[in-house]
Design a protein around this motif. Structure first.
Motif, PDB file in Angstrom:
ATOM      1  N   ASP A 223     -23.936 -62.120 -64.659  1.00  0.00           N
ATOM      2  CA  ASP A 223     -23.663 -63.206 -65.115  1.00  0.00           C
ATOM      3  C   ASP A 223     -22.014 -62.743 -65.537  1.00  0.00           C
ATOM      4  N   GLY A 224     -21.866 -62.494 -64.075  1.00  0.00           N
ATOM      5  CA  GLY A 224     -20.024 -62.538 -62.684  1.00  0.00           C
ATOM      6  C   GLY A 224     -19.175 -62.046 -63.947  1.00  0.00           C
ATOM      7  N   HIS A 225     -20.254 -60.502 -64.831  1.00  0.00           N
ATOM      8  CA  HIS A 225     -18.548 -59.840 -65.070  1.00  0.00           C
ATOM      9  C   HIS A 225     -18.392 -58.467 -64.277  1.00  0.00           C
ATOM     10  N   ILE A 226     -17.131 -58.497 -64.049  1.00  0.00           N
ATOM     11  CA  ILE A 226     -16.678 -57.032 -64.151  1.00  0.00           C
ATOM     12  C   ILE A 226     -16.102 -56.039 -64.770  1.00  0.00           C
ATOM     13  N   GLY A 227     -16.227 -54.678 -64.566  1.00  0.00           N
ATOM     14  CA  GLY A 227     -16.243 -54.101 -65.448  1.00  0.00           C
ATOM     15  C   GLY A 227     -16.597 -53.978 -66.650  1.00  0.00           C
ATOM     16  N   PHE A 228     -17.029 -53.857 -68.204  1.00  0.00           N
ATOM     17  CA  PHE A 228     -18.186 -53.992 -68.669  1.00  0.00           C
ATOM     18  C   PHE A 228     -17.142 -55.575 -69.359  1.00  0.00           C
TER      19      PHE A 228
ATOM     20  N   GLU B  38     -17.245 -59.232 -70.279  1.00  0.00           N
ATOM     21  CA  GLU B  38     -18.428 -59.789 -70.092  1.00  0.00           C
ATOM     22  C   GLU B  38     -18.064 -61.465 -70.446  1.00  0.00           C
ATOM     23  N   PRO B  39     -19.008 -62.360 -70.265  1.00  0.00           N
ATOM     24  CA  PRO B  39     -18.315 -63.744 -70.306  1.00  0.00           C
ATOM     25  C   PRO B  39     -18.054 -64.337 -71.612  1.00  0.00           C
ATOM     26  N   ALA B  40     -17.119 -64.719 -70.798  1.00  0.00           N
ATOM     27  CA  ALA B  40     -16.040 -65.138 -72.896  1.00  0.00           C
ATOM     28  C   ALA B  40     -14.678 -64.227 -73.099  1.00  0.00           C
ATOM     29  N   SER B  41     -15.053 -63.377 -71.757  1.00  0.00           N
ATOM     30  CA  SER B  41     -13.817 -62.178 -72.080  1.00  0.00           C
ATOM     31  C   SER B  41     -12.842 -63.145 -72.165  1.00  0.00           C
TER      32      SER B  41
ATOM     33  N   GLY C  93     -16.302 -71.642 -58.024  1.00  0.00           N
ATOM     34  CA  GLY C  93     -16.093 -72.018 -59.162  1.00  0.00           C
ATOM     35  C   GLY C  93     -15.378 -72.346 -59.803  1.00  0.00           C
ATOM     36  N   PRO C  94     -14.935 -72.396 -61.245  1.00  0.00           N
ATOM     37  CA  PRO C  94     -13.292 -72.529 -61.581  1.00  0.00           C
ATOM     38  C   PRO C  94     -12.678 -71.632 -62.482  1.00  0.00           C
ATOM     39  N   VAL C  95     -11.836 -71.361 -62.328  1.00  0.00           N
ATOM     40  CA  VAL C  95     -10.622 -69.839 -62.880  1.00  0.00           C
ATOM     41  C   VAL C  95     -11.467 -70.298 -64.511  1.00  0.00           C
ATOM     42  N   SER C  96     -12.318 -69.459 -64.976  1.00  0.00           N
ATOM     43  CA  SER C  96     -12.520 -69.169 -66.450  1.00  0.00           C
ATOM     44  C   SER C  96     -13.020 -68.176 -67.294  1.00  0.00           C
ATOM     45  N   ALA C  97     -13.249 -68.184 -68.180  1.00  0.00           N
ATOM     46  CA  ALA C  97     -13.592 -66.598 -69.302  1.00  0.00           C
ATOM     47  C   ALA C  97     -15.058 -67.614 -69.224  1.00  0.00           C
TER      48      ALA C  97
ATOM     49  N   ALA D 155     -15.548 -62.661 -63.345  1.00  0.00           N
ATOM     50  CA  ALA D 155     -15.054 -62.502 -62.023  1.00  0.00           C
ATOM     51  C   ALA D 155     -13.949 -63.519 -61.359  1.00  0.00           C
ATOM     52  N   SER D 156     -14.096 -64.474 -61.142  1.00  0.00           N
ATOM     53  CA  SER D 156     -12.985 -66.007 -61.234  1.00  0.00           C
ATOM     54  C   SER D 156     -11.649 -65.798 -61.731  1.00  0.00           C
ATOM     55  N   VAL D 157     -11.214 -64.543 -62.038  1.00  0.00           N
ATOM     56  CA  VAL D 157     -10.120 -64.116 -61.902  1.00  0.00           C
ATOM     57  C   VAL D 157      -9.207 -63.382 -61.277  1.00  0.00           C
ATOM     58  N   LEU D 158     -10.450 -63.249 -60.592  1.00  0.00           N
ATOM     59  CA  LEU D 158      -9.613 -62.552 -59.226  1.00  0.00           C
ATOM     60  C   LEU D 158      -8.755 -63.580 -58.253  1.00  0.00           C
ATOM     61  N   GLN D 159      -9.319 -65.007 -58.733  1.00  0.00           N
ATOM     62  CA  GLN D 159      -8.737 -65.844 -57.571  1.00  0.00           C
ATOM     63  C   GLN D 159      -7.235 -65.763 -57.804  1.00  0.00           C
ATOM     64  N   LEU D 160      -6.582 -65.478 -58.795  1.00  0.00           N
ATOM     65  CA  LEU D 160      -5.119 -66.165 -59.070  1.00  0.00           C
ATOM     66  C   LEU D 160      -5.147 -64.128 -58.850  1.00  0.00           C
ATOM     67  N   HIS D 161      -5.012 -62.860 -57.953  1.00  0.00           N
ATOM     68  CA  HIS D 161      -4.786 -62.274 -57.791  1.00  0.00           C
ATOM     69  C   HIS D 161      -4.886 -62.014 -56.198  1.00  0.00           C
TER      70      HIS D 161
END
Length: 260
Positions: A136-141, A143-146, A212-216, A220-226
């Motif tokens: 579902d795209g989670h990293i660590g734990f 979950e979506p909407a984090s 995809g877009p950077v989105s909660a 894992a999409s947060v890595l686009q900003l890393h």
């Protein structure tokens, strides 16, 4: 973000192990961020081999786990405290007291996340963070909407994540519902992040994270900003990437001096 598609998990493990080895040899006191699960296993096997055969030492390093279950003791064979020791750190020379994990048995679960983040800061911050990705795209734990800026905290697992992890437990009812996990903000502070994924089951999640877009909805999409992140996948996990041919071309033509 660099995206690398390789032909098999063995090549992936070698590439990531090279990055870890370079960092540890250059700075023996490096701080490693360790993931559990199936994705990093071959990396750990390769690092163990290099320790035994080439003298790669982790004696001065620190290691911090991404997460831990709440509701099972550290002595449980599926606690991440136990798993990381069984799969990796008991086979190298890192001192036991330098392998840190969130305390799922803490008397102050609500305050444990802040304590863990402070311990990472006190060690100097994570130098290289290893990551897997959930279906579902989670990293660590996370979950979506984090929250994309979240810190280490308690999270409730989705039923999909519990089903994915049920293979490690006697039954679905034995899988914990709650965890302590490094937050997306915590992970984003690592100096280098390396996400590894293999298998077709991860293909859609990888595509959402990378293209995809950077989105909660896809943590894992947060890595686009890393500022220094790499996503390394096999052909199956990269099969949904629209720009797969470009990523392969880029990697094949990278400058000789460029390293992971």
């Amino acid at each position: 973000m660099e995206v690398i598609i390789l032909s098999d998990p063995g090549r992936i493990a070698g590439l990531v192990a090279d990055a870890v080895e370079r960092r540890v040899r250059a700075t023996p006191s490096s701080v490693l961020g360790l993931a559990t699960g199936s994705s990093p296993l071959k990396i750990y096997e390769e690092l163990i081999r290099r320790h035994r055969q080439s003298g790669l030492s982790f004696a001065d390093a620190h290691a911090f786990l991404l997460d831990e279950y709440i509701g099972i003791p550290r002595s449980h064979d599926q606690s991440y405290y136990s798993v990381i020791r069984r799969e990796f750190t008991n086979h190298i020379d890192i001192p036991a007291e330098r392998v840190h994990s969130p305390n799922g048995e803490s008397d102050d679960i609500a305050g444990e996340g802040a304590r863990y983040d402070e311990s990472i800061r006190a060690a100097g911050g994570i130098d290289i963070q290893l990551l897997g990705i959930g279906t579902d795209g989670h990293i660590g734990f996370n979950e979506p909407a984090s929250s994309l800026r979240s810190r280490t905290r308690v999270k409730t697992l989705t039923e999909q994540t519990r089903e994915d992890n049920a293979r490690f437990f006697p039954s679905m009812s034995d899988v914990p519902r709650h965890v302590l996990t490094q937050g997306l903000g915590t992970i984003s502070e690592s100096r280098q992040a390396v996400l590894v994924a293999t298998g077709a089951a991860k293909a859609e999640a990888v595509a959402a994270a990378v293209e995809g877009p950077v989105s909660a909805i896809c943590p894992a999409s947060v890595l686009q900003l890393h500022e220094h992140a790499a996503v390394i996948v096999d052909e199956a996990a990269g099969s949904a990437l629209e720009l797969a041919d470009y990523y392969k071309h880029t990697y094949a033509n990278r400058p000789k001096w460029q390293e992971l």
